[in-house]
Design a protein around this motif. Structure first.
Motif, PDB file in Angstrom:
ATOM      1  N   LYS A  27      -3.859   2.551  -6.637  1.00 48.55           N
ATOM      2  CA  LYS A  27      -3.448   3.647  -5.979  1.00 48.55           C
ATOM      3  C   LYS A  27      -3.078   3.273  -4.518  1.00 48.55           C
ATOM      4  O   LYS A  27      -2.138   3.573  -4.235  1.00 48.55           O
ATOM      5  N   SER A  28      -4.195   2.831  -3.881  1.00 49.09           N
ATOM      6  CA  SER A  28      -3.970   2.734  -2.415  1.00 49.09           C
ATOM      7  C   SER A  28      -3.124   1.577  -2.005  1.00 49.09           C
ATOM      8  O   SER A  28      -2.177   1.545  -1.418  1.00 49.09           O
ATOM      9  N   TYR A  29      -2.978   0.470  -3.049  1.00 48.23           N
ATOM     10  CA  TYR A  29      -2.085  -0.611  -2.894  1.00 48.23           C
ATOM     11  C   TYR A  29      -0.691  -0.247  -3.000  1.00 48.23           C
ATOM     12  O   TYR A  29       0.329  -0.370  -2.106  1.00 48.23           O
ATOM     13  N   PHE A  30      -0.385   0.649  -4.042  1.00 48.72           N
ATOM     14  CA  PHE A  30       1.161   1.269  -4.327  1.00 48.72           C
ATOM     15  C   PHE A  30       1.764   2.083  -3.051  1.00 48.72           C
ATOM     16  O   PHE A  30       2.588   2.098  -2.791  1.00 48.72           O
ATOM     17  N   GLN A  31       0.486   2.976  -2.591  1.00 45.98           N
ATOM     18  CA  GLN A  31       0.750   3.579  -1.179  1.00 45.98           C
ATOM     19  C   GLN A  31       1.352   2.793  -0.172  1.00 45.98           C
ATOM     20  O   GLN A  31       2.005   3.037   0.545  1.00 45.98           O
ATOM     21  N   ASP A  32       0.288   1.739   0.094  1.00 48.69           N
ATOM     22  CA  ASP A  32       0.607   1.016   1.343  1.00 48.69           C
ATOM     23  C   ASP A  32       1.970   0.092   1.189  1.00 48.69           C
ATOM     24  O   ASP A  32       2.801   0.066   2.105  1.00 48.69           O
ATOM     25  N   ILE A  33       2.248  -0.314   0.036  1.00 49.19           N
ATOM     26  CA  ILE A  33       3.624  -1.099  -0.166  1.00 49.19           C
ATOM     27  C   ILE A  33       4.610  -0.195   0.030  1.00 49.19           C
ATOM     28  O   ILE A  33       5.800  -0.452   0.712  1.00 49.19           O
ATOM     29  N   LEU A  34       4.573   1.150  -0.570  1.00 51.71           N
ATOM     30  CA  LEU A  34       5.607   2.264  -0.373  1.00 51.71           C
ATOM     31  C   LEU A  34       5.938   2.547   1.273  1.00 51.71           C
ATOM     32  O   LEU A  34       7.183   2.461   1.623  1.00 51.71           O
ATOM     33  N   LEU A  35       4.733   2.570   1.940  1.00 53.53           N
ATOM     34  CA  LEU A  35       5.033   2.984   3.300  1.00 53.53           C
ATOM     35  C   LEU A  35       5.135   2.054   4.236  1.00 53.53           C
ATOM     36  O   LEU A  35       5.609   2.116   5.623  1.00 53.53           O
ATOM     37  N   ASN A  36       4.682   0.699   4.256  1.00 54.92           N
ATOM     38  CA  ASN A  36       4.477  -0.357   5.097  1.00 54.92           C
ATOM     39  C   ASN A  36       5.197  -1.600   4.782  1.00 54.92           C
ATOM     40  O   ASN A  36       5.435  -2.642   5.513  1.00 54.92           O
ATOM     41  N   SER A  37       5.921  -1.615   3.656  1.00 53.48           N
ATOM     42  CA  SER A  37       6.642  -3.124   3.121  1.00 53.48           C
ATOM     43  C   SER A  37       8.078  -2.632   3.430  1.00 53.48           C
ATOM     44  O   SER A  37       8.467  -1.533   3.364  1.00 53.48           O
ATOM     45  N   GLU A  38       8.786  -3.585   3.758  1.00 51.89           N
ATOM     46  CA  GLU A  38      10.224  -3.303   3.716  1.00 51.89           C
ATOM     47  C   GLU A  38      10.911  -3.154   2.590  1.00 51.89           C
ATOM     48  O   GLU A  38      11.565  -2.107   2.532  1.00 51.89           O
ATOM     49  N   GLU A  39      10.563  -3.855   1.420  1.00 48.42           N
ATOM     50  CA  GLU A  39      10.835  -3.245   0.123  1.00 48.42           C
ATOM     51  C   GLU A  39      10.617  -1.902  -0.237  1.00 48.42           C
ATOM     52  O   GLU A  39      11.392  -1.209  -0.723  1.00 48.42           O
ATOM     53  N   GLY A  40       9.329  -1.611  -0.030  1.00 50.34           N
ATOM     54  CA  GLY A  40       9.131  -0.220  -0.422  1.00 50.34           C
ATOM     55  C   GLY A  40       9.675   0.820   0.348  1.00 50.34           C
ATOM     56  O   GLY A  40      10.115   1.876  -0.339  1.00 50.34           O
ATOM     57  N   LYS A  41       9.780   0.707   1.669  1.00 52.53           N
ATOM     58  CA  LYS A  41      10.452   1.786   2.429  1.00 52.53           C
ATOM     59  C   LYS A  41      12.096   1.660   1.806  1.00 52.53           C
ATOM     60  O   LYS A  41      12.495   2.886   1.878  1.00 52.53           O
ATOM     61  N   ALA A  42      12.524   0.566   1.783  1.00 46.22           N
ATOM     62  CA  ALA A  42      14.163   0.745   1.360  1.00 46.22           C
ATOM     63  C   ALA A  42      14.305   1.110   0.151  1.00 46.22           C
ATOM     64  O   ALA A  42      15.225   1.612  -0.245  1.00 46.22           O
ATOM     65  N   VAL A  43      13.609   0.772  -0.740  1.00 44.18           N
ATOM     66  CA  VAL A  43      13.736   1.479  -2.199  1.00 44.18           C
ATOM     67  C   VAL A  43      13.004   2.476  -2.630  1.00 44.18           C
ATOM     68  O   VAL A  43      13.569   3.576  -2.849  1.00 44.18           O
ATOM     69  N   GLY A  44      11.566   2.366  -2.531  1.00 41.02           N
ATOM     70  CA  GLY A  44      10.551   3.606  -3.097  1.00 41.02           C
ATOM     71  C   GLY A  44      10.958   4.731  -2.296  1.00 41.02           C
ATOM     72  O   GLY A  44      11.073   5.852  -2.600  1.00 41.02           O
ATOM     73  N   LEU A  45      10.640   4.642  -0.625  1.00 41.47           N
ATOM     74  CA  LEU A  45      10.604   5.525   0.050  1.00 41.47           C
ATOM     75  C   LEU A  45      11.944   6.406   0.164  1.00 41.47           C
ATOM     76  O   LEU A  45      12.047   7.708   0.302  1.00 41.47           O
ATOM     77  N   THR A  46      12.988   5.365   0.058  1.00 42.99           N
ATOM     78  CA  THR A  46      14.317   5.895   0.157  1.00 42.99           C
ATOM     79  C   THR A  46      14.622   6.909  -1.084  1.00 42.99           C
ATOM     80  O   THR A  46      15.138   8.059  -0.966  1.00 42.99           O
ATOM     81  N   TYR A  47      14.289   6.462  -2.101  1.00 39.85           N
ATOM     82  CA  TYR A  47      14.019   7.631  -3.563  1.00 39.85           C
ATOM     83  C   TYR A  47      13.688   8.754  -3.167  1.00 39.85           C
ATOM     84  O   TYR A  47      14.130   9.917  -3.447  1.00 39.85           O
ATOM     85  N   PHE A  48      12.402   8.568  -2.905  1.00 38.26           N
ATOM     86  CA  PHE A  48      11.617  10.103  -2.591  1.00 38.26           C
ATOM     87  C   PHE A  48      12.267  10.935  -1.649  1.00 38.26           C
ATOM     88  O   PHE A  48      12.324  12.096  -1.941  1.00 38.26           O
ATOM     89  N   LYS A  49      12.678  10.348  -0.476  1.00 37.29           N
ATOM     90  CA  LYS A  49      13.131  11.166   0.594  1.00 37.29           C
ATOM     91  C   LYS A  49      14.482  11.780  -0.066  1.00 37.29           C
ATOM     92  O   LYS A  49      14.869  12.941   0.144  1.00 37.29           O
ATOM     93  N   GLU A  50      15.188  10.898  -0.978  1.00 32.19           N
ATOM     94  CA  GLU A  50      16.425  11.609  -1.702  1.00 32.19           C
ATOM     95  C   GLU A  50      16.242  12.676  -2.569  1.00 32.19           C
ATOM     96  O   GLU A  50      16.971  13.847  -2.514  1.00 32.19           O
ATOM     97  N   ARG A  51      15.070  12.458  -3.106  1.00 34.26           N
ATOM     98  CA  ARG A  51      14.426  13.816  -3.983  1.00 34.26           C
ATOM     99  C   ARG A  51      14.199  14.812  -3.283  1.00 34.26           C
ATOM    100  O   ARG A  51      13.704  16.077  -3.670  1.00 34.26           O
ATOM    101  N   GLY A  52      13.877  14.903  -1.897  1.00 37.81           N
ATOM    102  CA  GLY A  52      13.757  15.714  -0.918  1.00 37.81           C
ATOM    103  C   GLY A  52      12.017  15.905  -0.651  1.00 37.81           C
ATOM    104  O   GLY A  52      11.623  16.952  -0.039  1.00 37.81           O
ATOM    105  N   PHE A  53      11.334  14.841  -0.974  1.00 46.42           N
ATOM    106  CA  PHE A  53       9.978  14.873  -0.739  1.00 46.42           C
ATOM    107  C   PHE A  53       9.664  14.778   0.715  1.00 46.42           C
ATOM    108  O   PHE A  53      10.215  13.523   1.287  1.00 46.42           O
ATOM    109  N   THR A  54       8.782  15.411   1.309  1.00 49.76           N
ATOM    110  CA  THR A  54       8.451  15.190   2.632  1.00 49.76           C
ATOM    111  C   THR A  54       7.189  13.979   2.863  1.00 49.76           C
ATOM    112  O   THR A  54       6.801  13.767   1.676  1.00 49.76           O
ATOM    113  N   THR A  55       7.017  13.739   3.964  1.00 46.80           N
ATOM    114  CA  THR A  55       5.961  12.686   4.244  1.00 46.80           C
ATOM    115  C   THR A  55       4.720  13.182   3.776  1.00 46.80           C
ATOM    116  O   THR A  55       3.746  12.626   3.094  1.00 46.80           O
TER     117      THR A  55
END
Length: 665
Positions: free
Chosen positions: A121-149
């Protein structure tokens, strides 16, 4: 290891009613709380919590203990896990002694699986928030769904990289073992020994237990790969059983209990979006068919479920089976559908909190109204289909355990469908009778199976001692332990009769009142008669309690339970909560007032000791009569004289406490 100072602080701070209240809906019952058992399927409360004693007792399953034992029983925590959970809840800093590598290796398998899952759980969270791929792919998807930080952080959302073994490599480098990664389903190991990540290239939804422990994951693919499943869940494991878990229950439990209602949706994003909109009493079955265990999980928090569906006709039709399951559990169910093209996720995104609450309150239908409106569209003017529809509705009504509710729903069905109540009642009676017959047949088969499997044991035990002769001494010894636990350190006035010489030189008995502690009175009384308790459990606890009172000024139940074995702890809790069991019956409502022992502790103690003495005297008399030599006339005279002396002693004992007692044998 956690230090003793930390453990003591946790026990001093944690409140049993607050902790259990996170898992079970509790209602005040005098100075205690009661609720539905979280360990068995029941419809009337048999679960008691005592804030004064800081213990709990489940009379349906027999379980009981301290706040820590509840977490160990309910959440299957180890002792250290329970302490850590409580420390986190009450913001207590945990002090630890150095833990050796050997101790880590010896951690049990289940705990290791939990640790692996938490790391993931901690690893996947860290990848989402701190890696280039995580921010470009995962975080973008969640933001498009309207989820806040804040929402992303609250639900622990994450991202698994589009690399075959990125997670597995990282976990292995941190010292986590491959076999545990495989057992929780995070890593797939092939026969040739090669391994790769199960959730490669997916956004991750952690699935938590009622207590917040991470059990598994749901992963959504973001590419258009037709060969890959859109959603992928962790496989079942020792810590994750899909049929017993509801997504979002950890974040929803307090709101469910407070609102006395639970909204049930289908998917992860439905839950998250509703939470973000301000509706927090919402959970999801995570794409699986609703199960009785999931319903019971909700039933511990509320009796009311509102099922939320989109306008998809096929999905609505399938949902009816879930509604029948909810009714079988004796719960109240409503259904709310959203406009065509909307689901809970999209509707919550488009509407304000007030509009959302207003829509849910005004569009939630009773299940009878929902079923009628849904199926009438299918039946239309076809009389055969209408007859099938009516029967379908009566089948649902037959699932309701409460007869009054069934009657009310029959009347409602009669009004909606324009059919006589008598016809519906006859149909209902047939269905209920059929269910009873099937249940009886099933029970009979089970009893026959048990009888056959135990037939040898029955033959072996046919010379058992009469239960009556065993139960008397058991109950008396149990009362002695109860008095020590409840009143051991309490001072009370006890009457004694002292032989003194009067002015004429005659020896007379004179009453004298002494203030002594209850444990001292019991100990001296049993010592005087040279009595040892017969039950080995009671004997162990008795000796332990006498030692405890001799070394401590007051009795602390939390600390005392900590030092007991699980068997002894269970027995002690059972005794401590026996009086609270009376509160489950609400005797006062029926104008029956149960006298509590605290109203006269000294009399209760004296009567119990006298009862034990009487029992032992009667037993002694019976033993003497059974061993009597009938051929010896002198022996008979001696026996009758001894029995007469013992009978005088019994009369003397009962006179001292002011009443004549019946004999036991």
């Amino acid at each position: 290891m956690i230090t003793r100072e930390t453990i003591d602080k946790v026990f001093e701070t944690a409140r049993v009613e607050e902790v259990i209240g996170d898992f079970v809906q509790l209602k005040r019952a005098g100075s205690n709380y009661k609720g539905l058992s979280p360990f068995s399927d029941e419809r009337s409360p048999s679960f008691m919590v005592s804030p004064v004693k800081q213990i709990w007792k489940d009379f349906s399953s027999g379980k009981g203990g301290s706040v820590v034992t509840f977490l160990m029983e309910h959440e299957h925590f180890t002792y250290p896990e329970a302490i850590r959970y409580l420390a986190k809840k009450y913001n207590i800093e945990i002090e630890e002694t150095e833990v050796s590598i050997e101790d880590k290796v010896e951690a049990n398998e289940k705990e290791s699986m939990y640790l692996v899952s938490e790391f993931a759980k901690s690893y996947f969270q860290d990848i989402l928030l701190n890696s280039e791929e995580g921010k470009a792919v995962g975080l973008t998807y969640f933001k498009e769904r309207g989820f806040t930080t804040d929402t992303i952080a609250k639900f622990g959302l994450g991202y698994s990289p589009e690399t075959w073994d990125a997670f597995t490599k990282e976990a292995l480098s941190k010292g986590y073992q491959l076999n545990y990664l495989e057992k929780v389903g995070l890593t797939i190991v092939r026969e040739d020994g090669k391994h790769f990540d199960r959730f490669k290239g997916r956004v991750m939804f952690p699935i938590q237990s009622l207590s917040g422990r991470n059990l598994g994951f749901g992963g959504r693919i973001l590419t258009n790969d037709k060969k890959a499943a859109k959603y992928l869940n962790s496989p079942e494991s020792e810590i994750y059983y899909k049929s017993k878990v509801l997504y979002g229950i950890f974040h929803a439990k307090q709101a469910i209990a407070k609102q006395n209602n639970c909204y049930l949706v289908e998917g992860y994003t439905d839950v998250i979006q509703m939470h973000q909109a301000g509706i927090e009493n919402v959970v999801a079955s995570s794409g699986t068919a609703l199960t009785p265990d999931q319903i019971r999980l909700i039933n511990r928090l509320t009796k009311n479920i509102t099922v939320l569906f989109d306008g998809d006709a096929a999905g609505l039709r399938a949902s009816i089976r879930g509604i029948d399951l909810i009714l079988e559990e004796g719960m109240n169910v409503k259904v709310c559908t959203f406009p065509d093209g909307d689901d809970p996720d999209s509707f919550a995104r488009k509407n304000s909190y007030d509009d959302l609450v207003h829509y849910l309150e005004n569009n939630a239908k009773d299940f009878i109204q929902f079923k009628a409106s849904l199926l009438m569209n299918e039946a239309q003017n076809d009389p055969i289909k209408k007859a099938d529809l009516i029967r379908d509705m009566v089948v649902s009504i037959s699932k309701i355990p409460d007869r009054i509710k069934r009657e009310v729903y029959i009347q409602e069905c009669s009004r909606i469908m324009d059919i006589s109540e008598q016809v519906l009642q006859n149909t209902l009676a047939q269905l209920v009778q059929k269910d009873i017959a099937e249940a009886g047949k099933k029970l009979k088969n089970q009893e026959a199976s048990i009888s056959n499997s135990n037939s040898l044991e029955i033959v072996k035990n046919d010379t058992q001692v009469s239960p009556d002769s065993v139960n008397i001494i058991y109950e008396l010894e149990r009362k002695i332990i109860e008095m020590l636990l409840l009143y051991g350190s309490l001072e009370a006035d006890f009457e004694d009769y002292i032989l003194k010489s009067n002015d004429e030189g005659e020896m007379i008995e004179e009453k004298e009142v002494k203030k002594v502690k209850v444990f001292e009175r019991i100990y001296l009384s049993l010592q005087e008669d040279e009595v040892e308790l017969a039950n080995p459990f009671f004997k162990d606890i008795y000796n332990d309690l006498i030692d405890y009172y001799n070394q401590n000024e007051s009795f602390n139940i939390e600390h005392y339970l900590m030092k007991l074995t699980p068997e002894h702890s269970q027995l002690v809790t059972d005794i401590l909560m026996s009086e609270e069991k009376e509160l489950l019956h609400n005797w006062e409502v029926k104008h029956i007032y149960v006298k509590t022992k605290t109203q006269n502790v000294s009399q209760y103690v004296s009567e119990t000791i006298v009862s034990l003495r009487e029992y032992l005297i009667n037993k002694l008399i019976m033993d003497m009569m059974n061993s009597f030599d009938k051929e010896n006339e002198n022996s008979l005279e001696e026996l009758m004289s001894t029995i007469n002396d013992y009978n005088k002693l019994k009369v003397n004992l009962t006179n001292k406490i002011g009443r004549i007692r019946s004999t036991y044998l």
